[in-house]
Design a protein around this motif. Structure first.
Motif, short mmCIF file in Angstrom:
data_model
loop_
_atom_site.label_atom_id
_atom_site.label_comp_id
_atom_site.label_asym_id
_atom_site.label_seq_id
_atom_site.Cartn_x
_atom_site.Cartn_y
_atom_site.Cartn_z
N CYS A 206 0.82 -1.22 0.00
CA CYS A 206 0.00 0.00 0.00
C CYS A 206 0.85 1.26 0.00
N CYS B 120 3.66 2.85 4.87
CA CYS B 120 4.82 2.85 5.77
C CYS B 120 6.09 3.26 5.05
N CYS C 118 5.16 -2.76 9.11
CA CYS C 118 4.51 -2.74 7.80
C CYS C 118 3.30 -3.65 7.86
N CYS D 153 1.34 -4.41 5.59
CA CYS D 153 1.28 -5.27 4.41
C CYS D 153 2.34 -6.36 4.48
#
Ligand SMILES: Cc1cc2nc3c(=O)[nH]c(=O)nc-3n(C[C@H](O)[C@H](O)[C@H](O)COP(=O)(O)OP(=O)(O)OC[C@H]3O[C@@H](n4cnc5c(N)ncnc54)[C@H](O)[C@@H]3O)c2cc1C
Ligand code: SF4
Ligand code: FES
Ligand code: FES
Lengths: 183, 354
Positions: free
Chosen positions: A102, A105, A152, A154
């Motif tokens: 995404c 971060c 993170c 993700c």
């Protein structure tokens, strides 16, 4: 009513004079006052690393920093690491290694990684350094440990370590990863 | 966040006077604990006094009155490799700078390791020596102003007793509070016999780090023996040959960036298979960094074996009072202490054989 305090900040090479409420964090000053949204507000409590910037060259958390306390400081954000869109080698490596999904971060990760490389170049040890008096070598375990302050959601961690390792490898080949020097 | 005034005095005397004059004033160092508590409403100061220009960031060798190598023979020999002269760490020295300092790494490895095991790279670049010592507990109920907590407010009950105690104390707690002191650095400092230099309105005083923090008893609101307005100016590490053979071991729920469930700082001297000298402090188990004097007493003169190490750990835990709570309690820390201490001492023993 609170009184505001005048401060000066150099952000990404540009000087700004501003009046801040003493409660204003550096993160809010950057985002809300100066319109620099590259540092992100993930947790606002020092737990995620999304707000990481470099202050006077060292990586810190802008969410736990009072803006007034950084009067006259030199701040570098992820935005400033890419002047006129020319990406920093760390950011290039993040692209090459798919080190994000995404991207929320990522600005914090990139600033942190720049800090990690500088700390290693000055011979700083980490919690996984076996020989505290030996040379600093950024292997994967060292990079993972040194980047542990950047979460993170993700879970791009494996690729983040690869990206930093690539730049660390280049730095090592240029000989800037030096032995046991003090900082 | 409640409004506060902000001041950045130029020297320590002014900082002490400013905070001393206002019961609602606090010192600000790196801000990594204070800012969090300002946002949470746990800290509601009327004024914030920034130590940015006040506390020293220097790390200097302490003059021990000798020739520099501490053996008093006047030759100043082998100064670079000696373990004989102490070190003064300014209260403003950053955790990352202390951990990276060559003399700390060589002479006080447990301190470097403890600092590196704490928080994250960014936080260590902000956190100071003084602030680290005075950081407050990470008890989740303390940080949440919607749950009662005696440490925050003496008139409220403790929420942890019947709650989540995984990170809470098994030694030194009281019925009023069982929160642990969260600092890793402080555990190493206690094992290494460090002292703090304090400046107050009446002048300076020195006290052992081991006596800085207090047990909760019937007043958990005060974490330390410092009076309002007292400023930590430095931490002194004494010259100590055994400190060079020290280590820090931290056991936690994640491999990095997590507080200790249990931690051990130890220094060990072994001669002919026997423990000649030993220093031990435990973290994550008590409201203060816990100097394990019972374990030390049990070990001096004992064979340097795992059996001795396990027995010493059990001696230290004789009065342990783990919590059985609906949310799991913390009895598991007993075994964790025995394991972590035995492992740390075994490794230090092996290093001395190789
Ligand atoms: C996400 C997160 C993870 C963390 N993990 C760890 C960990 O694993 N291990 C660990 O040990 N710590 C950990 N910490 C805590 C961190 O180490 C402390 O917050 C830090 O050391 C505090 O130092 P500071 O300089 O920022 O203090 P500040 O926040 O500025 O101050 C803390 C307190 O000390 C007082 N104070 C500061 N300096 C002085 C002085 N010289 N004299 C008198 N009073 C003073 C202040 O008034 C305040 O009450 C973590 C923190 C965060 C946010
Ligand atoms: S253990 Fe201490 S800090 Fe935690 S809720 Fe109870 S009184 Fe508060
Ligand atoms: S926003 Fe600063 S650490 Fe999460
Ligand atoms: S890329 Fe989505 S949080 Fe890291």
């Amino acid at each position: 009513m609170t009184t505001t305090i005048p401060i000066g900040l150099t952000v990404d090479g540009r000087h700004h004079d501003l009046d801040v409420d003493p409660r204003t964090t550096l993160l809010d000053a950057l985002r809300e006052r100066l319109g620099n949204t590259s540092p992100k507000k993930g947790c606002d409590h020092g737990q995620c690393g999304a707000c990481t910037v470099l202050v006077d060259g060292r990586r810190v958390l802008s969410c736990l920093t009072l803006a007034v306390a950084k009067d006259a400081a030199e701040v570098t954000t992820a935005d400033g690491l890419a002047p006129d869109g020319a990406l920093h080698p760390v950011a290039e490596a993040f692209l090459a290694h798919d080190a994000y999904q995404c991207g929320f971060c990522t600005p914090g990760q990139v600033c942190s990684a720049v800090g990690v490389l500088d700390e290693a170049a000055h011979g700083a040890p980490s919690a996984v350094t076996d020989d505290l008096t030996g040379p600093t070598v950024l292997d994967r375990a060292e990079i993972a440990e040194r980047m542990s302050g950047n979460l993170c959601r993700c879970a791009a961690y494996t690729n983040i370590v690869s990206a930093v390792a690539e730049v660390a490898g280049d730095a090592a080949r240029r000989g800037s990863t030096v032995e046991g020097a003090d900082r | 966040m409640r409004p506060f005034t902000y001041a950045r005095p130029d020297d320590a005397e002014a900082a002490v006077a400013t905070v001393g004059a206002d019961p609602g004033a606090v010192f600000l160092a790196g801000g990594t604990n204070l800012l969090d508590h300002l946002k949470l409403g746990v800290a509601t100061p009327s004024s914030v006094v920034d130590l940015g220009r006040v506390t020293s960031t220097a790390i200097t060798e302490l003059d021990d009155g000798g020739d520099g190598d501490g053996d008093g023979d006047g030759d100043g020999a082998a100064r670079s490799s000696t373990t004989r002269s102490g070190l003064r760490i300014g209260a403003g020295a950053l955790n990352s700078d202390v951990a990276a300092h060559p003399l700390v790494r060589r002479r006080y490895p447990a301190l470097a390791q403890a600092l590196l095991a704490g928080a994250s790279g960014q936080l260590r670049n902000m956190a100071t020596t003084g602030g680290n010592l005075l950081q407050r507990t990470r008890c989740v109920y303390f940080a949440d102003t919607t749950t009662p907590c005696t440490k925050r407010d003496l008139t409220q009950p403790c929420s942890a007793r019947e709650g989540w105690t995984r990170y809470h104390a098994i030694l030194g707690a009281s019925e009023h509070c069982l929160a642990t002191h969260p600092s890793d650095m402080a555990v190493a400092l206690v094992a290494l016999d460090a002292t703090v230099q304090v400046l107050g309105a009446d002048g300076t005083r020195t006290l052992p780090v081991a006596e800085l923090h207090r047990l909760p008893g019937d007043d958990p609101t005060h974490d330390t023996v410092l009076r309002h307005g007292e400023l930590i100016t430095a931490v002194d590490l004494p010259a100590s040959p055994i400190a060079a053979r020290s280590a820090y071991r931290k056991v936690r729920d994640r491999a990095s960036y997590a507080f200790a469930l249990v931690s051990v700082a130890a220094a060990l001297g072994v001669r002919e298979g026997t423990v000649a000298d030993v220093r031990i402090a435990l973290g994550g188990v008590a409201p203060k960094p816990w100097r394990a004097t019972r374990a030390e007493d049990a070990l001096r003169g004992a064979p340097a074996t795992d059996e001795s190490y396990r027995a010493a750990a059990r001696a230290e835990l004789a009065d342990a009072d783990p919590v059985e709570s609906p949310l799991g309690g913390n009895r598991f820390k007993l075994d964790l202490v025995v394991g972590a201490l035995t492992d740390t001492l075994r490794r230090l023993t092996e290093e001395q054989h190789s």
